[in-house]
Scaffold this active site. Sequence first.
Site, PDB file in Angstrom:
ATOM      1  N   TRP A  36      -1.464   4.919   5.641  1.00 54.66           N
ATOM      2  CA  TRP A  36      -2.406   5.885   6.220  1.00 54.66           C
ATOM      3  C   TRP A  36      -2.932   6.883   5.193  1.00 54.66           C
ATOM      4  O   TRP A  36      -2.191   7.326   4.318  1.00 54.66           O
ATOM      5  CB  TRP A  36      -1.670   6.661   7.315  1.00 54.66           C
ATOM      6  N   ASN A  38      -5.321  10.620   5.239  1.00 53.52           N
ATOM      7  CA  ASN A  38      -6.303  11.576   5.769  1.00 53.52           C
ATOM      8  C   ASN A  38      -6.841  12.439   4.630  1.00 53.52           C
ATOM      9  O   ASN A  38      -7.313  11.847   3.642  1.00 53.52           O
ATOM     10  CB  ASN A  38      -5.853  12.312   7.035  1.00 53.52           C
ATOM     11  N   ASP A  39      -6.817  13.720   4.725  1.00 48.34           N
ATOM     12  CA  ASP A  39      -7.610  14.583   3.839  1.00 48.34           C
ATOM     13  C   ASP A  39      -7.464  14.300   2.327  1.00 48.34           C
ATOM     14  O   ASP A  39      -6.359  14.061   1.849  1.00 48.34           O
ATOM     15  CB  ASP A  39      -7.189  16.046   3.990  1.00 48.34           C
ATOM     16  N   GLN A  55      -3.659  12.962   1.631  1.00 48.28           N
ATOM     17  CA  GLN A  55      -2.599  12.983   2.635  1.00 48.28           C
ATOM     18  C   GLN A  55      -2.261  11.532   2.944  1.00 48.28           C
ATOM     19  O   GLN A  55      -3.148  10.748   3.326  1.00 48.28           O
ATOM     20  CB  GLN A  55      -3.101  13.692   3.901  1.00 48.28           C
ATOM     21  N   TRP A  63      -0.736   8.379  11.238  1.00 47.56           N
ATOM     22  CA  TRP A  63      -0.264   9.628  10.628  1.00 47.56           C
ATOM     23  C   TRP A  63       1.243   9.780  10.829  1.00 47.56           C
ATOM     24  O   TRP A  63       1.778   9.393  11.863  1.00 47.56           O
ATOM     25  CB  TRP A  63      -1.020  10.793  11.272  1.00 47.56           C
ATOM     26  N   PHE A  98       1.569  19.055   3.606  1.00 51.54           N
ATOM     27  CA  PHE A  98       0.210  19.059   4.141  1.00 51.54           C
ATOM     28  C   PHE A  98      -0.812  19.394   3.039  1.00 51.54           C
ATOM     29  O   PHE A  98      -0.460  19.602   1.885  1.00 51.54           O
ATOM     30  CB  PHE A  98       0.118  20.057   5.305  1.00 51.54           C
ATOM     31  N   SER A  99      -2.066  19.504   3.470  1.00 52.13           N
ATOM     32  CA  SER A  99      -3.179  19.575   2.510  1.00 52.13           C
ATOM     33  C   SER A  99      -3.113  20.752   1.551  1.00 52.13           C
ATOM     34  O   SER A  99      -2.562  21.807   1.869  1.00 52.13           O
ATOM     35  CB  SER A  99      -4.504  19.603   3.264  1.00 52.13           C
ATOM     36  N   ASP A 168      -3.389  24.697   4.188  1.00 52.94           N
ATOM     37  CA  ASP A 168      -4.472  24.117   3.389  1.00 52.94           C
ATOM     38  C   ASP A 168      -4.981  25.043   2.281  1.00 52.94           C
ATOM     39  O   ASP A 168      -6.181  25.337   2.194  1.00 52.94           O
ATOM     40  CB  ASP A 168      -5.639  23.670   4.304  1.00 52.94           C
ATOM     41  N   TRP A 304     -10.365  12.882  13.396  1.00 57.05           N
ATOM     42  CA  TRP A 304      -9.219  12.740  14.298  1.00 57.05           C
ATOM     43  C   TRP A 304      -9.594  12.016  15.585  1.00 57.05           C
ATOM     44  O   TRP A 304      -8.764  11.334  16.170  1.00 57.05           O
ATOM     45  CB  TRP A 304      -8.586  14.110  14.583  1.00 57.05           C
TER      46      TRP A 304
HETATM   47  C1  FRU Z   1      -6.807  18.288   8.498  1.00 57.75           C
HETATM   48  C2  FRU Z   1      -5.305  18.534   8.621  1.00 57.75           C
HETATM   49  C3  FRU Z   1      -4.912  19.717   7.756  1.00 57.75           C
HETATM   50  C4  FRU Z   1      -3.470  19.438   7.495  1.00 57.75           C
HETATM   51  C5  FRU Z   1      -3.446  17.954   7.361  1.00 57.75           C
HETATM   52  C6  FRU Z   1      -2.169  17.308   7.816  1.00 57.75           C
HETATM   53  O1  FRU Z   1      -7.194  16.980   8.772  1.00 57.75           O
HETATM   54  O2  FRU Z   1      -4.980  18.731   9.964  1.00 57.75           O
HETATM   55  O3  FRU Z   1      -5.166  20.977   8.340  1.00 57.75           O
HETATM   56  O4  FRU Z   1      -3.015  20.086   6.350  1.00 57.75           O
HETATM   57  O5  FRU Z   1      -4.530  17.457   8.125  1.00 57.75           O
HETATM   58  O6  FRU Z   1      -2.098  15.970   7.452  1.00 57.75           O
END
Ligand code: FRU
Length: 492
Positions: A36, A38-39, A55, A63, A98-99, A168, A304
């Site tokens: 997976w 993400n950011d 991420q 996730w 996290f980010s 973040d 999301w």
């Molecule tokens: C944004 C988010 C961030 C967080 C991360 C977790 O997509 O929700 O705020 O740090 O993803 O994976």
Amino acid sequence: MTSAMLNRAREYEAQQQKTILPRQRPGFHLTGAVGWVNDPNGFSFYQNEYHLFYQSNPYDVHWGSIHWGHAKSTDLVRWEYLPAALAPDMPYDAMGCFSGSGAALPDGRHLLMYTGVERVTRADGTQAELQAQCIAWGDGINYEKDESNPVLTAADLPEGASDTDFRDPKLWQEPDGSFRAVLASDRGDGSGQVLLYRSDDARAWELVSVLDQSNGKLGGMWECPDFFPLGDRQVLLVSPMNMEPSGLEFHAGNNVIALIGSFDGRNFHREQVQNMDYGLDFYAPQTMLAPDGRRILVGWMQNWATCSFVPAGAKYFGQLTLPRELHWHGGRICQQPIRELEDYRKNRVVCQKVFVERETVLAGIRGSMIDLLLTLRPEPDCAFLQIALRQGGCHETTVTYFPGEQRLCLDRSRSGYRFDVVHTREIAVQPEDGTLKLRLILDRFSLELFVGRGEQTASVVLFTPEQEDGIAFRARGNAEIDVEKYDLIIEP
Ligand code: FRU
């Protein structure tokens, strides 16, 4: 020293990465080595290379267990995987790394700043996931978490702000060597704000100001802030959750908006708000300042609300957008594909002044990994002009221009999804002298649309089979087009 957890992730990535064939991945959009994504995180230029972290949950296509995956590139087009940089292996980040962001320091170290999530039992017996900021120092491959982590905690929040929505960090270094970081925070009532902090050593931080707040008007919690000058303006980029649409704007639920204004060194004065992408798959972007002065943005090309359709058998899920150059032009932030992509253009085909019939197919104009430049010149009687891409079998993805309404409609309902959710978006556009210019970047699994000079963009993920690469033009009424197509050939 790397932890057992990080080593396990690194070994798993190295093994699994080989089992994904190059043609199963996009040609030039970054995906996770496996699992997976993400950011985008830690986007920075370190020792003559671009570093991009993300991420990552290497073990699943959903996730969970958030690590930082890592890749590097010399030109932002071809990416090389590096071993995972961070694992959730400390008590203060056990629920996820996290980010966050990265900065190359003058002393040769690469500094990462991220959010550590920790589950705690509060005095009243309830469970909570606290978010606090952590740092790690590295050499481009291995990163050592700082002994004083977490370095920025709930104790540093303004009165009333939530300790479970504080994340973040986007940090940068000022010319005098001091650090600044912007942080996403929930004011305590479900409404987002961005906090500006200052530090001399990246360990001890002090609050400078609350840069801006949603006040319940621009969505709820604001995620992934970024803060930078562009032209003579200052931009505060945020990804608001739970945002209501208005007209054709802000339809993604979780949106990305640019707050544009001025900055006096302490306070930000917002003058204008801009929607940053009109597609279905765009969230949590981050920028970096390239050595040549370009402000380059990369986003998560997913959202999301759109990440629940994972193709059967997929070993990875999620991609990042093509990096984009930002410019201030005509009172807007304009986005253009990074110019390095042009080095990979091959097989130019040009068709000028083509009169579009009900279904016009042009010799040599097809492809699933292409750079397609279009000039649309509808005549007054033209009701619509449509571009159908990734055609074949039961599939096609369309971009339709309605000149009378100055509106573009993007539709990926027939692009390989087996999931009946919203697949369309509409964009209000402004043609110049009756002409609309579009640039479409197609990779195996996506379309990124750039309108005009990049005043608007729209990013969508496609799951159309690769061989279905037909392109057709359709019109109701009279319309003329110019077409310029290049194959994008990037050897794996
Ligand atoms: C944004 C988010 C961030 C967080 C991360 C977790 O997509 O929700 O705020 O740090 O993803 O994976």
